[in-house]
Enzyme design. Sequence first.
Site, PDB file in Angstrom:
ATOM      1  N   GLY A 109      -3.107   4.774   2.021  1.00  0.00           N
ATOM      2  CA  GLY A 109      -3.419   3.852   0.932  1.00  0.00           C
ATOM      3  C   GLY A 109      -4.436   4.331  -0.085  1.00  0.00           C
ATOM      4  CD  GLU A 122      -0.198   6.066   9.091  1.00  0.00           C
ATOM      5  OE1 GLU A 122       0.049   6.693  10.127  1.00  0.00           O
ATOM      6  OE2 GLU A 122       0.313   4.966   8.812  1.00  0.00           O
ATOM      7  N   PRO A 123      -2.514   9.130   4.696  1.00  0.00           N
ATOM      8  CG  PRO A 123      -3.920  10.575   3.507  1.00  0.00           C
ATOM      9  CD  PRO A 123      -3.655  10.048   4.893  1.00  0.00           C
ATOM     10  N   GLY A 124      -0.244   9.130   1.870  1.00  0.00           N
ATOM     11  CA  GLY A 124       0.904   9.794   1.275  1.00  0.00           C
ATOM     12  C   GLY A 124       0.580  10.149  -0.167  1.00  0.00           C
ATOM     13  NE  ARG A 125      -0.355   5.352  -4.321  1.00  0.00           N
ATOM     14  CZ  ARG A 125       0.694   4.659  -4.765  1.00  0.00           C
ATOM     15  NH1 ARG A 125       1.262   5.014  -5.890  1.00  0.00           N
ATOM     16  NH2 ARG A 125       1.147   3.621  -4.103  1.00  0.00           N
ATOM     17  NE  ARG A 147       4.385   4.234  -7.879  1.00  0.00           N
ATOM     18  CZ  ARG A 147       3.318   3.848  -8.539  1.00  0.00           C
ATOM     19  NH1 ARG A 147       3.100   4.274  -9.766  1.00  0.00           N
ATOM     20  NH2 ARG A 147       2.452   3.046  -7.978  1.00  0.00           N
ATOM     21  CE1 TYR A 191       6.222  -1.561  -5.715  1.00  0.00           C
ATOM     22  CE2 TYR A 191       6.331   0.638  -6.646  1.00  0.00           C
ATOM     23  CZ  TYR A 191       6.583  -0.243  -5.616  1.00  0.00           C
ATOM     24  OH  TYR A 191       7.181   0.233  -4.468  1.00  0.00           O
ATOM     25  CB  CYS A 242      23.068  -1.456 -18.739  1.00  0.00           C
ATOM     26  SG  CYS A 242      23.966  -0.376 -19.839  1.00  0.00           S
ATOM     27  CD  GLU A 243      19.133  -4.001 -14.220  1.00  0.00           C
ATOM     28  OE1 GLU A 243      18.239  -4.869 -14.366  1.00  0.00           O
ATOM     29  OE2 GLU A 243      20.050  -4.088 -13.392  1.00  0.00           O
TER      30      GLU A 243
HETATM   31  N1  LLP Z   1       1.355   4.446   6.369  1.00  0.00           N
HETATM   32  C1  LLP Z   1       2.222   3.428   6.346  1.00  0.00           C
HETATM   33  C2  LLP Z   1       2.551   2.729   7.583  1.00  0.00           C
HETATM   34  C3  LLP Z   1       2.803   3.034   5.130  1.00  0.00           C
HETATM   35  O1  LLP Z   1       3.666   2.025   5.122  1.00  0.00           O
HETATM   36  C4  LLP Z   1       2.478   3.725   3.943  1.00  0.00           C
HETATM   37  C5  LLP Z   1       3.067   3.344   2.658  1.00  0.00           C
HETATM   38  C6  LLP Z   1       1.570   4.807   4.040  1.00  0.00           C
HETATM   39  C7  LLP Z   1       1.024   5.133   5.265  1.00  0.00           C
HETATM   40  C8  LLP Z   1       1.179   5.626   2.849  1.00  0.00           C
HETATM   41  O2  LLP Z   1       0.569   4.910   1.835  1.00  0.00           O
HETATM   42  P1  LLP Z   1      -0.077   5.713   0.590  1.00  0.00           P
HETATM   43  O3  LLP Z   1      -1.188   6.569   1.129  1.00  0.00           O
HETATM   44  O4  LLP Z   1       0.975   6.553   0.011  1.00  0.00           O
HETATM   45  O5  LLP Z   1      -0.544   4.668  -0.334  1.00  0.00           O
HETATM   46  N2  LLP Z   1       6.445   2.625  -3.403  1.00  0.00           N
HETATM   47  C9  LLP Z   1       5.079   2.148  -3.571  1.00  0.00           C
HETATM   48  C10 LLP Z   1       4.218   2.485  -2.386  1.00  0.00           C
HETATM   49  C11 LLP Z   1       4.743   1.898  -1.101  1.00  0.00           C
HETATM   50  C12 LLP Z   1       4.010   2.414   0.100  1.00  0.00           C
HETATM   51  C13 LLP Z   1       4.606   1.958   1.371  1.00  0.00           C
HETATM   52  N3  LLP Z   1       3.907   2.390   2.525  1.00  0.00           N
HETATM   53  C14 LLP Z   1       4.514   2.734  -4.861  1.00  0.00           C
HETATM   54  O6  LLP Z   1       5.211   3.487  -5.543  1.00  0.00           O
HETATM   55  O7  LLP Z   1       3.391   2.418  -5.252  1.00  0.00           O
END
Ligand code: LLP
Length: 472
Positions: free
Chosen positions: A295, A330-333, A369, A373, A401-402
Amino acid sequence: MTHRDDAPGDDHDAVAGGHGDAPGDDHDDVHPGTHRGDVPPHNRAATDGGVGERRPPEGAAENPAVRRLADWDADRLRRLADDHGTPLYVIDLDRVRQNAARLEAAFPDADRRYAVKAHSGNAVLETIRETELDAECASAGEVKRALDAGFSGAEIQYTAVNPPSEDLDFVVDAWQEEPEITITAGAEDTVDRLRERGYDGRLCIRVNPGVGAGHHEKVRVGADAKFGVPYDRAEEIVADAADDFEVVGIHAHAGSGISGDDLQNHRELVRRMGDLARAVIADGTEIEFVDVGGGFGVPYREDEPPLDLDAVAAATREALGEVDAQLAVEPGRYLVADAGVLLTRINTVKNAPETTLVGVDAGMTTLLRPAMYDAYHALRSLAPDAPDRTVEPATVTGPICESSDVFCEDRPLPAPARDDLLAIGNAGAYGYEMASTYNTRPRPAEVALSGDDSRLARRRETLSDLTALEAR
Ligand code: LLP
């Protein structure tokens, strides 16, 4: 195809909007350097987490907390668009490495996992694996991708969210080969279904912490009953599961894109997880880790300061308190967002009375996105003479077309012209990943950069790819 680009130059031309990258600190009530010293070594890649001291990331000067859209080399991007066509995703693996290095510097003694859903492309996963992060996977497909990229079972966490049977079957099969895989269950029902399949391996229980955070209502999951077992029943559910499984951890995730005041909510989540961990351990279940989710936010606006990740890490440890288990994040973004841009070409310029409408070849099917959002993404004109053009407000739309197929409204942009190349910033996270084929529109190609090399990481989808699944 791999080829060498010319040496990257740094031109900051033609940026729409301001640009400032002074690191800000919106949570300075924390004391970097205060963290637990009693962390047991974990099963892999023990880092050098010194107690009370944090070594600066290697080459801190060359590893700024944020890479802005203005920092990308316009010449190089123009060449890539010429070579590969548009729309085109570009992912810079060096920046992924840098982001991983800053994460390691901030959380040296934590289990660090990458949320694969942010960008599951093989080039990214292989790079992430080299940085020694584990893979957090949300589906059988992501587990497959992680295995294909060379992650071992011990490096894979599968977080099951209302898992289809096929997903559980796939992961339990994978577990036969890779017995160190960890499955996180967010419902007792899921635990039962694992039992039915004869699974008795490593299990983590996902808890609903009752507190959410994130950049948009749709990504604040922490208080959503869909995710995790109820907090006040978690202790009992863990104890019950410990009879049949190797319970190794507890998990919670607040939401995505957390920054500013929202960090308080994340801290509250961590505090609750610390309390729960102590209770679980007091009950006699020895857990390895307390996973507080991902997150961490990144700045999407040009003038938004980056997170002070060191301060966030210190606050996280403080909120967790003394626990005889490893902290896990566990970050992704955070790992991939600013490592990616989306290149798109203008195909239509229409002067409407209220604004200039700019039609581009990327749409909500390419980058969802903004439509989903209302997300802000920086935009930059890469027209060579853009600095000489007058800046005017433009509404940038795609070919779908949206009416929601809009990247931005009335954004100041150097006067747009047909065939201009535009770059859209922070497209590395949840960009290609959320692309669709709506309107029977093929998904774009993606190029991966590493040093001066660039290679096609995913070819552009073709119309034949799209129709190949039809029964005739
Ligand atoms: N762990 C779990 C269990 C999650 O569900 C998620 C994201 C993450 C880690 C990673 O979160 P991050 O570090 O990336 O914020 N599509 C949306 C984001 C949805 C995230 C869903 N879960 C967007 O584009 O903002």
